[in-house]
Scaffold this motif. Structure first.
Motif, short mmCIF file in Angstrom:
data_model
loop_
_atom_site.label_atom_id
_atom_site.label_comp_id
_atom_site.label_asym_id
_atom_site.label_seq_id
_atom_site.Cartn_x
_atom_site.Cartn_y
_atom_site.Cartn_z
N UNK A 122 11.05 -4.84 4.28
CA UNK A 122 10.96 -3.47 3.35
C UNK A 122 11.23 -2.31 4.07
N UNK A 123 10.69 -2.22 5.31
CA UNK A 123 10.93 -1.08 6.08
C UNK A 123 12.28 -1.03 6.49
N UNK A 124 13.02 -1.97 7.17
CA UNK A 124 14.45 -1.84 7.21
C UNK A 124 15.25 -1.50 6.06
N UNK A 125 14.95 -2.20 4.96
CA UNK A 125 15.81 -1.75 3.85
C UNK A 125 15.66 -0.30 3.47
N UNK A 126 14.51 0.42 3.66
CA UNK A 126 14.15 1.66 3.29
C UNK A 126 15.05 2.45 4.38
N UNK A 132 22.20 5.42 4.71
CA UNK A 132 23.33 5.32 3.90
C UNK A 132 23.38 6.94 3.27
N UNK A 133 22.17 7.42 2.88
CA UNK A 133 22.17 8.63 2.09
C UNK A 133 22.44 9.72 3.11
N UNK A 137 25.54 12.19 2.77
CA UNK A 137 25.47 13.78 2.71
C UNK A 137 26.34 14.45 3.66
N UNK A 138 26.46 13.50 4.94
CA UNK A 138 27.33 14.23 6.03
C UNK A 138 28.96 14.24 5.42
N UNK A 139 29.31 13.19 4.55
CA UNK A 139 30.66 13.21 4.04
C UNK A 139 30.77 14.48 3.17
N UNK A 140 29.67 14.77 2.46
CA UNK A 140 29.85 15.91 1.66
C UNK A 140 29.82 17.06 2.22
N UNK A 141 29.10 17.31 3.12
CA UNK A 141 29.09 18.56 4.21
C UNK A 141 30.33 18.65 5.03
#
Length: 206
Positions: A122-126, A132-133, A137-141
């Motif tokens: 669960x921790x690895x998934x989070x 990924x988020x 966000x880096x792509x948007x920036x």
């Protein structure tokens, strides 16, 4: 009426607390004895001076021997007081250590319960979702920072203009192109009423 002031808090006295109390009482008694001997030694010294002045050297010597013996007892008393104080400090420090250990135990239990809520998977998934988020966000920036070409910028502006125009068309109502019909005059209605009244008068005259 009940207890207006509430229940009194009951203080739990442990065996260690009792031991500390007894040690402190013994220490205080030894200090009182030490003070008493110290005052007595000062008096005996003054008495020895008077005996020497009176020519009673043997009695002065005997008194000084007694004084010396009491001084040795005083030294032993000082050592005993030091030992008692050291023991009190050791017990009190041991109590503090016990409280620290109890606190660590409670903390470990809390951590175990928290770890049970999340498995490693669960921790690895989070963490993966968080990465990924961050990447998104880096792509948007990067895009906002000017990494698009001029052609892309023009296309974005054109799309924005089109969306703005669509919104404006939806908000404004259509204006009718035909002229409004004219309202007919009320003169024919008035003429009919006048003729009807005239006929009614003629019938009454007959």
């Amino acid at each position: 009426m009940g207890n207006l002031f509430g229940k009194k808090k009951v203080t739990r006295i442990t065996e260690q607390d009792k031991a500390v109390l007894q040690l402190k009482q013994q220490r205080d008694r030894l200090k009182q004895y030490q003070k008493k001997i110290t005052l007595q030694l000062e008096k005996e010294r003054e008495l020895a001076k008077h005996l020497l002045k009176d020519g009673k050297k043997d009695k002065a010597l005997l008194l000084l021997k007694k004084k010396r013996y009491q001084e040795q007892l005083l030294d032993k008393t000082e050592n005993q007081i030091s030992n008692l104080e050291r023991m009190v400090q050791d017990i009190e420090f041991a109590q503090i250590e016990m409280k620290v250990i109890e606190g660590l135990k409670v903390g470990n239990d809390c951590l175990k319960k928290m770890h049970e809520l999340f498995s490693i998977e669960e921790v690895e998934r989070i963490m993966d979702e968080t990465n990924d988020a961050i990447e998104y966000q880096k792509q948007i920036d990067d895009m906002l920072a000017g990494s698009l070409t001029q052609e892309d910028e023009d296309a974005v502006l054109a799309e924005l203009e089109a969306i703005t125009q669509e919104e404006a068309d939806l908000e404004l109502p259509e204006v009718p192109g035909e002229e409004l019909p004219e309202v007919p005059e009320q003169e024919p209605v008035r003429e009919k009423e006048r003729v009807k009244k005239k006929a009614d008068r003629e019938m009454l005259a007959v």
